[in-house]
Scaffold this motif. Structure first.
Motif, short mmCIF file in Angstrom:
data_model
loop_
_atom_site.label_atom_id
_atom_site.label_comp_id
_atom_site.label_asym_id
_atom_site.label_seq_id
_atom_site.Cartn_x
_atom_site.Cartn_y
_atom_site.Cartn_z
N ASN A 178 0.15 46.23 -60.95
CA ASN A 178 0.28 45.17 -59.80
C ASN A 178 2.13 44.71 -59.05
O ASN A 178 2.66 45.89 -60.03
CB ASN A 178 0.11 43.73 -60.30
N ASP A 179 1.88 44.48 -58.26
CA ASP A 179 3.16 44.46 -57.45
C ASP A 179 4.94 44.05 -58.34
O ASP A 179 4.06 42.91 -58.86
CB ASP A 179 3.06 43.80 -55.86
N ALA A 180 5.45 44.69 -58.23
CA ALA A 180 6.85 44.01 -59.05
C ALA A 180 6.97 43.28 -58.87
O ALA A 180 7.41 41.78 -59.27
CB ALA A 180 8.01 45.27 -59.34
N ARG A 181 6.75 42.53 -58.11
CA ARG A 181 7.48 41.19 -57.30
C ARG A 181 6.62 40.06 -57.82
O ARG A 181 6.60 38.83 -58.00
CB ARG A 181 7.15 40.94 -55.39
N VAL A 182 5.26 40.91 -57.69
CA VAL A 182 4.03 39.48 -58.18
C VAL A 182 4.36 39.05 -60.04
O VAL A 182 4.24 38.45 -60.62
CB VAL A 182 2.99 40.13 -57.87
N VAL A 183 3.79 40.10 -60.46
CA VAL A 183 4.14 40.51 -62.05
C VAL A 183 5.30 39.31 -62.47
O VAL A 183 5.32 38.72 -63.73
CB VAL A 183 4.19 41.74 -63.17
N THR A 184 6.82 39.65 -61.57
CA THR A 184 7.86 39.72 -62.89
C THR A 184 7.52 37.53 -61.86
O THR A 184 8.27 36.18 -62.89
CB THR A 184 9.51 39.81 -61.63
N ALA A 185 6.90 37.09 -60.76
CA ALA A 185 7.33 35.99 -60.65
C ALA A 185 5.91 35.42 -62.01
O ALA A 185 6.14 34.15 -61.30
CB ALA A 185 6.43 35.69 -59.28
N GLU A 186 5.31 35.61 -61.93
CA GLU A 186 3.44 35.76 -63.36
C GLU A 186 3.85 35.63 -64.91
O GLU A 186 3.40 35.26 -65.72
CB GLU A 186 2.37 36.11 -62.85
N ARG A 222 8.22 48.77 -66.87
CA ARG A 222 9.23 48.15 -67.15
C ARG A 222 9.45 47.29 -65.78
O ARG A 222 9.52 48.65 -64.66
CB ARG A 222 9.85 48.42 -67.18
N SER A 223 8.86 46.38 -64.59
CA SER A 223 9.16 45.90 -63.40
C SER A 223 10.43 45.05 -63.71
O SER A 223 10.54 43.67 -64.10
CB SER A 223 8.09 45.05 -63.17
N GLN A 224 11.09 45.89 -62.84
CA GLN A 224 12.65 44.69 -62.33
C GLN A 224 12.92 43.92 -61.10
O GLN A 224 12.04 44.95 -60.29
CB GLN A 224 13.56 45.09 -62.85
N TYR A 225 13.02 42.30 -60.96
CA TYR A 225 13.09 42.68 -58.87
C TYR A 225 14.37 41.53 -58.89
O TYR A 225 14.34 40.22 -59.83
CB TYR A 225 11.63 41.52 -59.00
N ASP A 226 15.38 41.96 -58.14
CA ASP A 226 16.40 40.77 -58.17
C ASP A 226 16.04 40.71 -56.69
O ASP A 226 15.83 40.91 -54.73
CB ASP A 226 17.26 41.75 -57.42
#
Length: 760
Positions: free
Chosen positions: A541-549, A493-497
């Motif tokens: 992959n980086d959470a910042r990448v996968v949440t953006a995608e 589970r990837s989360q980015y604020d």
């Protein structure tokens, strides 16, 4: 009539089997180190004249079932210990038990045997290397993995760039590193995915390094595609010590390890010690590094019950430094700066990490093994870099700050049981793992002079969870053939604020992946083993990448196979060779104009590995590692499908000396061949050949050695070489147009250090 005949036949068979097995006995035992009294893992136990072999487990235990009642000669052999033979009698329907202590002795390759019971095949090589090569710095720890190359391009405080099996691994994207089972890699790190900084490890306190290349080990999950390595620190110290070092370039280092408990307490299976390290160096760059590092480690080991061992480890680490970064060829060629010069002298960084690690191992009355591990890390990182100089900002320059604060905590647990079914042995392991990373202020900013923030490019918090379950089975069908099958399920589970947005925006994605493994081992005789390793691994992959995608390509898989051989053609020669293949669903490519790593398309790699260890004389050993790779992108046209900076040929080797008169040391080389620096191979990263020397003297006598004198020389031949290289587009101050060319960090020149170690 037929049913009666069938009944009598069955009864006769049962009676025959009962008679055959009614009077068979069992032999069990434990093996420990005579000095530390700790159990020894991986000791080869052989029943002389029967062809039966066993290996001790992590608790030093072994077991032989269904033995005919008679007198047995039991032989024990282990790398770095004297081989001994004990006798014992196994009686009818009885269990005999032997307690064995092995005494340290010079390495003797003739005592090594190859066994189908040893699924972690390359540990043979690792055990030999760590006994023969003194580890003098943290870099040498990683170099114990055959074929693994490292490069430092930020002054010694930043994690090294890694290369293995046709990978430019950046700082850990496709290799899983751990210390005492605690993860080192930082997912969704401010500087790059999988960033692995091992500088919190004190080299003198490393006891062994377990490793395996490829995605074939069930309990190794995220990032273990090219391979994995776990460093185990000493559980106890045989003696307290203080070590002082001094060398060129204003280099100083002090290390100490002190036993905290009395000899009587250690004899009661308790141990506690405290280790510390302080390092300072200005290094060889024109811009002094003012490099400072402090390490402290404490470890306690005890039996908290008749069947449970407890190990507690606490450590803290802090480092601060300046660095010269990567410099362009044209700046050196034009005389603008020297070979060890700098374009932006304000680059540098500061980092720290504090760890807590608790490990419990319990043996149930039925000899099942239960392991529980809880770990926690508090981590801080701040790095100032300038890859492109004045490419984007011709007035202030392109310096960036990468910064984060992180809390990492998790759990590793396993339950293992062993059973004998007929003539087969089954070892079943069930495991559960959990890891959560919480970062605060993960930042990428445009800065000037490390004091002025010009623009925040990224700023947010990461909350990433990785939970996993796995099952692993090792089936020894005979003393010659074993099968290892495993299945692993990982959930992310990837989360980015995003803290730049007003109000703060939060994105969250989830995904799971299944990773099967199958490994086969066949031992023709004690000097020849064939093996086939197959399996699936992955890197997140980086959470910042996968949440953006929106979750696309969170967990790209990697599929690999090794076909190998371990052979001892002569008593003093051990060879391990393998042909390997690895396919990745997604590749990471270095983007020089941004100084970052971005995901790209599919790739495949194939190659050959060869490792040889040869005992020339009683005191002189030779080693050789040759590694080839053919890495290619599968989503690009021929001629445009090279993988930048991926190594295609590497070799390491050397001579190691161990005498009984106090002299020891090694002379080593490492060679990295030319490799493509861009996708069409029009820019080449030049290779290098570097030699190092280590020499030690310890006076001997009736008492144990009281001190050791050491001399370490890096780059003995004073070769001029480029340690790291990138094809980067940059602009120097005053240039009207940017230029794309090789930017490099120079490797160390001739660098000598003296050391004195005192023991008590």
């Amino acid at each position: 009539m037929q049913s009666k005949s069938l009944f009598l036949t069955s009864l006769l068979i049962l009676l025959t089997l009962q008679l055959a097995f009614a009077h068979l006995g069992t032999l069990t035992g434990t093996v420990n180190d005579a000095q530390t009294r700790l159990p020894l893992r991986g000791v080869t136990v052989k029943l002389v004249g029967t062809g039966k072999l066993a290996l001790t487990d992590e608790l030093g235990r072994y077991r032989f079932d269904r033995l005919a009642p008679m007198l047995y000669r039991v032989e024990f052999s282990h790398v770095g210990y004297a081989c001994i033979v004990q006798e014992t009698t196994v009686g009818d329907d009885q269990t005999a038990h032997i307690q064995t202590s092995l005494v340290a002795a010079p390495v003797n390759l003739s005592a090594i045997t190859v066994s189908a019971l040893r699924p972690a095949d390359q540990q043979l090589i690792s055990s030999i290397d760590i006994k023969l090569r003194p580890i003098v710095n943290s870099q040498e720890i990683l170099r114990l993995v055959p074929g693994l190359f490292i490069g430092q391009h930020a002054g010694g405080g930043k994690a090294e760039q890694l290369f293995l099996r046709g990978f430019d691994l950046d700082h850990g994207t496709d290799i899983r590193l751990s210390v005492d089972g605690m993860p080192v890699n930082m997912v969704s790190h401010a500087h790059g995915q999988g960033y692995a900084d091992l500088h919190f490890v004190i080299p003198e306190l490393v006891e062994s390094v377990d490793f395996k290349k490829g995605p074939y080990t069930t309990d190794q999950g995220n990032l273990a595609t090219a391979g994995w390595a776990n460093m185990r620190t000493r559980t106890t110290l045989d003696r307290s010590f203080v070590k002082l070092e001094a060398g060129q370039f204003n280099t100083y280092r002090a290390v100490a390890g002190i036993n905290l408990l009395s000899t009587a307490a250690r004899q009661q299976d308790q141990s506690a010690y405290l280790g510390g390290e302080y390092s300072y160096s200005d290094s060889y760059f024109d811009n002094p590094q003012h490099f400072k590092r402090v390490n402290v480690l404490g470890k306690y080991h005890s039996h908290i019950g008749s069947n449970t061992n407890l190990t507690l480890t606490a450590s803290t680490f802090w480092s601060k430094w300046n660095h010269s970064g990567q410099i362009p060829d044209r700046a050196v060629d034009s005389g603008l700066i020297g070979w060890f010069g700098s374009i932006d002298p304000t680059e540098g960084g500061e980092t720290s990490r504090t760890n807590l690690n608790a490990q419990l191992t319990t043996i149930t009355p039925k000899n099942h093994i239960i392991k529980n591990q809880f770990f926690y890390s508090n981590y801080n990182f701040e790095l100032y870099s300038n890859f492109t100089f004045f490419l984007n900002d011709t007035l202030n320059g392109d310096q960036i700050r990468q910064k984060e604060r992180r809390n990492l905590f998790g759990y590793n647990g396993s339950y293992a049981t062993q059973a004998t079914i007929g003539r087969t042995s089954w070892t079943t392991t069930l495991g559960a793992q959990y890891r959560q990373d919480l970062t605060q202020g993960s930042e990428l900013s445009h800065t000037k002079d490390r004091t002025i923030t010009l623009e925040r490019l990224q700023y947010g918090n990461v909350n990433e969870i990785n939970a996993a379950l796995y099952a692993d089975e090792v089936v020894a069908l005979s003393s010659r053939f074993s099968i290892n099958a495993g299945l692993r399920i990982d959930y992310f589970r990837s989360q980015y604020d995003d803290l730049r947005a007003a109000p703060t925006t939060t994105k969250r994605v989830t995904q799971a992946i299944v990773s099967p493994k199958l490994n086969l081992y066949y031992t023709v005789n004690p000097g020849l083993q064939l093996y086939l390793n197959t399996g699936k691994g992955f890197h997140s992959n980086d959470a910042r990448v996968v949440t953006a995608e929106n979750g696309r390509q969170i967990l790209p898989g990697g599929y690999g196979a090794d076909l190998g051989i371990i052979i001892k053609p002569f008593p003093h020669l051990l060879v391990n060779a393998a042909a390997w293949y690895l396919y990745l669903q997604q590749e990471f490519v270095y983007v020089g104009d941004a100084g970052v790593v971005e995901p790209s398309g599919r790739s495949r790699r194939m190659g050959l590995d060869l490792s040889a260890r040869y005992q020339l004389t009683k005191t002189l050993f030779a080693d050789l590692d040759l590694n080839t790779a053919n890495p290619r992108s599968l989503d690009a046209e021929a001629g445009q499908n090279y993988l930048p900076l991926a190594p295609v040929f590497t070799s390491t080797g050397g001579l190691s000396l161990q005498t009984g008169r106090g002299l020891s040391g090694s002379l080593r080389y490492r060679y990295l061949a030319d490799r493509p620096a861009n996708e069409d191979n029009t820019v080449v990263a030049k290779g290098y050949f570097v030699t190092d020397l280590q020499a030690n003297y310890s006076p001997t006598g009736l008492d144990r050695n009281k001190y050791t004198l050491g001399l370490t020389i890096q780059n003995l031949l004073n070769t001029r070489w480029k340690e790291t290289q990138f094809d980067t587009e940059s602009r120097l101050k005053g240039e009207s147009q940017p230029v794309s060319e090789i930017h490099f960090t120079p490797g160390t020149p001739f660098f000598a250090r003296l050391s004195l170690t005192y023991f008590w």
